[in-house]
Enzyme design. Structure first.
Site, PDB file in Angstrom:
ATOM      1  CG  ASN A   1       2.057 -45.189  -6.830  1.00 58.66           C
ATOM      2  OD1 ASN A   1       1.482 -45.380  -7.905  1.00 58.66           O
ATOM      3  ND2 ASN A   1       3.024 -44.301  -6.690  1.00 58.66           N
ATOM      4  CD1 TRP A   2      -0.689 -51.606  -7.980  1.00 60.49           C
ATOM      5  CD2 TRP A   2      -2.148 -51.663  -9.686  1.00 60.49           C
ATOM      6  NE1 TRP A   2      -1.573 -52.639  -7.765  1.00 60.49           N
ATOM      7  CE2 TRP A   2      -2.465 -52.700  -8.795  1.00 60.49           C
ATOM      8  CE3 TRP A   2      -2.925 -51.502 -10.839  1.00 60.49           C
ATOM      9  CZ2 TRP A   2      -3.537 -53.571  -9.014  1.00 60.49           C
ATOM     10  CZ3 TRP A   2      -3.991 -52.349 -11.054  1.00 60.49           C
ATOM     11  CH2 TRP A   2      -4.293 -53.384 -10.157  1.00 60.49           C
ATOM     12  CE  LYS A   3       6.272 -45.984  -7.406  1.00 61.37           C
ATOM     13  NZ  LYS A   3       7.626 -45.664  -7.056  1.00 61.37           N
TER      14      LYS A   3
ATOM     15  CG  HIS B   1       4.998 -40.222  -6.923  1.00 58.14           C
ATOM     16  ND1 HIS B   1       6.223 -40.540  -7.464  1.00 58.14           N
ATOM     17  CD2 HIS B   1       4.735 -41.175  -6.002  1.00 58.14           C
ATOM     18  CE1 HIS B   1       6.665 -41.654  -6.880  1.00 58.14           C
ATOM     19  NE2 HIS B   1       5.783 -42.058  -5.998  1.00 58.14           N
TER      20      HIS B   1
ATOM     21  CD  GLU C   1       8.253 -42.939  -9.348  1.00 54.44           C
ATOM     22  OE1 GLU C   1       7.117 -43.271  -9.723  1.00 54.44           O
ATOM     23  OE2 GLU C   1       8.911 -43.599  -8.521  1.00 54.44           O
TER      24      GLU C   1
ATOM     25  CD  GLU D   1       5.996 -41.966  -1.833  1.00 52.24           C
ATOM     26  OE1 GLU D   1       5.706 -43.148  -1.662  1.00 52.24           O
ATOM     27  OE2 GLU D   1       5.941 -41.400  -2.934  1.00 52.24           O
TER      28      GLU D   1
ATOM     29  N   GLY E   1      12.078 -47.175  -4.516  1.00 51.25           N
ATOM     30  CA  GLY E   1      12.509 -48.208  -5.463  1.00 51.25           C
ATOM     31  C   GLY E   1      13.957 -48.633  -5.303  1.00 51.25           C
TER      32      GLY E   1
ATOM     33  CB  SER F   1      12.367 -49.360  -0.070  1.00 50.23           C
ATOM     34  OG  SER F   1      13.002 -48.920  -1.254  1.00 50.23           O
TER      35      SER F   1
ATOM     36  N   GLY G   1       4.911 -48.882  -3.264  1.00 48.23           N
ATOM     37  CA  GLY G   1       5.064 -48.988  -4.712  1.00 48.23           C
ATOM     38  C   GLY G   1       5.238 -50.432  -5.149  1.00 48.23           C
ATOM     39  N   GLY G   2       6.480 -50.845  -5.359  1.00 48.73           N
ATOM     40  CA  GLY G   2       6.792 -52.181  -5.894  1.00 48.73           C
ATOM     41  C   GLY G   2       6.041 -53.319  -5.216  1.00 48.73           C
TER      42      GLY G   2
HETATM   43  P1  13P Z   1       8.570 -48.269  -3.731  1.00 55.35           P
HETATM   44  O1  13P Z   1       7.701 -48.859  -2.652  1.00 55.35           O
HETATM   45  O2  13P Z   1       8.653 -49.123  -4.957  1.00 55.35           O
HETATM   46  O3  13P Z   1       9.903 -47.838  -3.195  1.00 55.35           O
HETATM   47  O4  13P Z   1       7.823 -46.931  -4.218  1.00 55.35           O
HETATM   48  C1  13P Z   1       7.420 -46.019  -3.281  1.00 55.35           C
HETATM   49  C2  13P Z   1       6.567 -45.011  -3.956  1.00 55.35           C
HETATM   50  O5  13P Z   1       7.043 -44.210  -4.731  1.00 55.35           O
HETATM   51  C3  13P Z   1       5.130 -45.045  -3.680  1.00 55.35           C
HETATM   52  O6  13P Z   1       4.489 -43.921  -4.179  1.00 55.35           O
END
Ligand code: 13P
Length: 236
Positions: free
Chosen positions: A6-8, A93, A95, A162, A168, A199, A219-220
């Site tokens: 997930n690039w966000k 998600h 977010e 999640e 994050g 994470s 994510g990151g």
């Molecule tokens: P991180 O891996 O940056 O914690 O993000 C997780 C996430 O929200 C994937 O959708």
């Protein structure tokens, strides 16, 4: 094993194509049992579809509209995503839930829209820290799932557990706790794949590669090809 990236809201559309071409190239040597999916911003999808065509990497969006075609300025319909070459989509998600006040009902409607366009929805669930502190994570995630299913009904669905406090923060969930939530979700939805997210990186992914979990939503660490390659190698 499923590795979902997930690039966000990261990278530029002009960077997406070359990145994905490299991913497609590298991934041809990765373990056969590994399934890959990349969830990117709407603006990047066209370039990514071209770069990933014929590769083993499925393309997905990070959100979709709950509405059908029509007067919905700024929204993107499920059919538009499918037409671009997406086969999957993230729904709910944390977010989206927190920054856009997405309700369980709206998320259920998005799930249904995704399915009707032939997209496989990856529904994200997970509790905030206050809930975790009192040990309410199973009930919380199950209630989120139930609320979405009440609107969308049964059908193709993947889940990502999640926990909000793990996203994050560099503070991943204990693998045993993630496994317990996954088992509870699988009891409700037998046969559904459940990923863990929060994470995850190349240094800790191995802890989450266990029979109760079907993979990870990253994510990151998904923005660095070297990290992705290391994670993929662990999934053999
Ligand atoms: P991180 O891996 O940056 O914690 O993000 C997780 C996430 O929200 C994937 O959708």
């Amino acid at each position: 094993m499923i590795l979902a990236l997930n690039w966000k809201m990261q990278l530029l559309p002009s960077q997406a194509g070359p990145w994905a071409e490299r991913l497609a190239e590298l991934s041809s040597n990765w373990p056969a049992g590994l399934e890959l999916a990349l969830f990117a911003p709407f603006t990047h999808l066209s370039a990514l579809a071209a770069a990933l065509r014929g590769s083993r990497v499925a393309l997905g969006a990070q959100d979709l509209s709950a509405e059908q075609f029509g007067a919905h300025t700024g929204d993107v319909a499920a059919e538009m995503l499918a037409d671009l070459g997406c086969s999957q989509v993230l729904v709910g998600h944390s977010e989206r839930r927190s920054e856009h006040a997405e309700s369980d009902r709206l998320i259920g409607r998005k799930l249904a829209r995704a399915r009707s366009a032939g997209l496989l929805p990856l529904l994200c669930l997970g509790e905030p820290w206050e809930v975790r502190q009192r040990g309410g994570q199973l009930e919380y995630s199950l209630a989120q799932l139930e609320a979405a299913l009440e609107v969308a009904g049964e059908g193709p669905l993947r889940l990502a557990y999640e926990p909000v406090w793990a996203i994050g923060t560099g503070k991943s969930c204990h693998p045993e706790d993630a496994a317990q939530v996954s088992l509870a979700l699988k009891r409700r939805l037998p046969g559904a794949a459940v990923l863990y997210g929060g994470s995850v990186n190349a240094a800790n992914l191995a802890q989450f590669l266990r029979p109760e979990l079907d993979g990870a939503l990253v994510g990151g660490a998904s923005l660095k090809l070297e990290q992705v390659a290391e994670m993929a190698a662990l999934c053999g």
